[in-house]
Structures are given as structure tokens and as C-alpha cells.
Design a protein around this motif. Structure first.
Motif, PDB file in Angstrom:
ATOM      1  N   ASN A   1     -18.036 -43.559 -26.952  1.00 12.76           N
ATOM      2  CA  ASN A   1     -17.753 -44.981 -27.140  1.00 12.76           C
ATOM      3  C   ASN A   1     -16.436 -45.201 -27.879  1.00 12.76           C
ATOM      4  O   ASN A   1     -15.721 -44.252 -28.215  1.00 12.76           O
TER       5      ASN A   1
ATOM      6  N   ILE B   1     -27.351 -44.191 -23.362  1.00  9.96           N
ATOM      7  CA  ILE B   1     -26.226 -45.089 -23.076  1.00  9.96           C
ATOM      8  C   ILE B   1     -26.737 -46.522 -22.936  1.00  9.96           C
ATOM      9  O   ILE B   1     -26.170 -47.459 -23.493  1.00  9.96           O
TER      10      ILE B   1
ATOM     11  N   ARG C   1     -27.985 -47.896 -26.433  1.00  6.84           N
ATOM     12  CA  ARG C   1     -26.895 -48.225 -27.353  1.00  6.84           C
ATOM     13  C   ARG C   1     -26.142 -49.478 -26.890  1.00  6.84           C
ATOM     14  O   ARG C   1     -25.690 -50.275 -27.708  1.00  6.84           O
ATOM     15  N   HIS C   2     -26.011 -49.663 -25.586  1.00  5.92           N
ATOM     16  CA  HIS C   2     -25.351 -50.870 -25.096  1.00  5.92           C
ATOM     17  C   HIS C   2     -26.238 -52.106 -25.260  1.00  5.92           C
ATOM     18  O   HIS C   2     -25.731 -53.198 -25.510  1.00  5.92           O
TER      19      HIS C   2
ATOM     20  N   GLN D   1     -15.253 -42.278 -21.242  1.00 10.66           N
ATOM     21  CA  GLN D   1     -14.699 -42.459 -22.573  1.00 10.66           C
ATOM     22  C   GLN D   1     -13.984 -43.791 -22.634  1.00 10.66           C
ATOM     23  O   GLN D   1     -13.196 -44.129 -21.754  1.00 10.66           O
ATOM     24  N   ASN D   2     -14.263 -44.533 -23.698  1.00 12.51           N
ATOM     25  CA  ASN D   2     -13.647 -45.833 -23.938  1.00 12.51           C
ATOM     26  C   ASN D   2     -12.746 -45.710 -25.168  1.00 12.51           C
ATOM     27  O   ASN D   2     -13.180 -45.204 -26.201  1.00 12.51           O
TER      28      ASN D   2
END
Length: 173
Positions: A69, A81, A84-85, A160-161
Motif C-alpha cells: 500500500n 487486501i 484492509r480496503h 504497489q501504490n
């Protein structure tokens, strides 16, 4: 041939594959329908973000995908994922809106692609620790996905952000 020379020769061959130009990779390996499928996946994910729908946003991740993140935390597996979002959609990004532009698609092999996107996020209520707005009220990020096609369907295997830092203040010289 000694071990060093053999290792060097193998490395040279491997590197020659890795440094092929993105244009060659784009033109030679992917089908137009594959590119269209990847663009559709990104568009659907963007729509899910704007609805704050973590299940829909996470649906195209492989079950064992990894996602890094914006602050460098690694989420392992689609389930984490999504979880967490869901948490960020319920808090910092509950009112956010994202506009996403596909910057580049590279087909590494016929069934493996790298997709780079740029995100412009507005209407957030806060930002994670250490993340700054790129400009007042705007968070810009760059996302990179590695996708694999299995059975005709693309799945994100890694992502990847990264946040785009604000421009430095001008110095008085």
C-alpha cells in the motif's frame, strides 16, 4: 568455461530479456483484446473505488496476491487486501473520488502483463500517516500491477501504490 564465465554468460542472456524495450513488448506480445481486458479491469476497479466497495475493488486480485500500500505495508492474499480496503473505505477514503489513467501496458509474455496507472484522488477525509497531499485537496499516486492470465481471465498477482510527493518549495537564491 569456468564458473564465473558461465555465470556471466547466463546473466548476460537474462539481462538481454529484461532490457527489451517496452515498445517491443507492447507491440509483439499482447493482443488488442488483452489490452482492452486490462483497461476494462482498471475501469471497473476505479468504479468500485468510487462506490467504496472493497469486495468489488479486490475481486481481480489472485487469491495469493501481494499488495504494497501507499505507506509500504504488505497485504498478503485477496482476503486481506479486501479487508484492509474495507477499513480505509470506512474511514480516510469514505468520501473519496478517484480518477485513473492507464499510463502504460507492457506484455512481458503473452500471459503476463505490467500495468502502470496514475490516480488522482480527491474528497478524502484524511491521509495515512506520512502521506501528504500532492497539492491542496489532491492526492496523486502511481500504481503498478503485475497480472497473469489464467483460463482467459486476468488476475493481479502483485501490486504497489506509491504517492507522488508535493513539489518542493522554491528556494530563495
Amino acid at each position: 568455461m569456468n564458473t564465473f564465465a558461465r555465470s556471466s554468460a547466463v546473466m548476460a542472456v537474462v539481462l538481454s530479456f529484461l532490457v527489451a524495450s517496452p515498445v517491443q513488448a507492447q507491440q509483439g506480445r499482447g493482443q488488442p483484446r488483452d489490452e482492452a481486458s486490462l483497461r476494462k479491469l482498471v475501469a471497473e476497479q476505479t468504479e468500485a473505488w468510487n462506490r467504496h466497495d472493497a469486495a468489488a475493488w479486490s475481486k481481480d486480485f489472485a487469491p495469493d496476491a501481494e499488495f504494497i500500500n501507499i505507506v509500504g505495508t504488505v497485504f498478503s492474499g485477496r482476503e486481506e487486501i479486501q479487508k484492509r480496503h474495507a477499513a480505509v473505505f470506512a474511514s480516510l477514503f469514505k468520501d473519496s473520488h478517484s480518477e485513473v489513467t492507464v499510463r502504460k501496458i507492457v506484455f512481458v509474455t503473452p500471459g503476463v502483463a505490467v500495468v502502470d496507472t496514475e490516480h488522482v484522488v480527491t474528497n478524502y477525509t484524511g491521509l495515512p500517516p506520512g502521506v501528504q497531499a500532492t497539492e491542496p485537496g489532491v492526492l496523486r499516486t502511481r500504481m503498478r500491477y503485475v497480472l497473469k492470465q489464467t483460463g482467459g481471465k486476468w488476475a493481479i498477482v502483485a501490486g504497489q501504490n506509491t504517492d507522488v510527493k508535493p513539489a518542493p518549495a522554491p528556494t530563495g537564491r
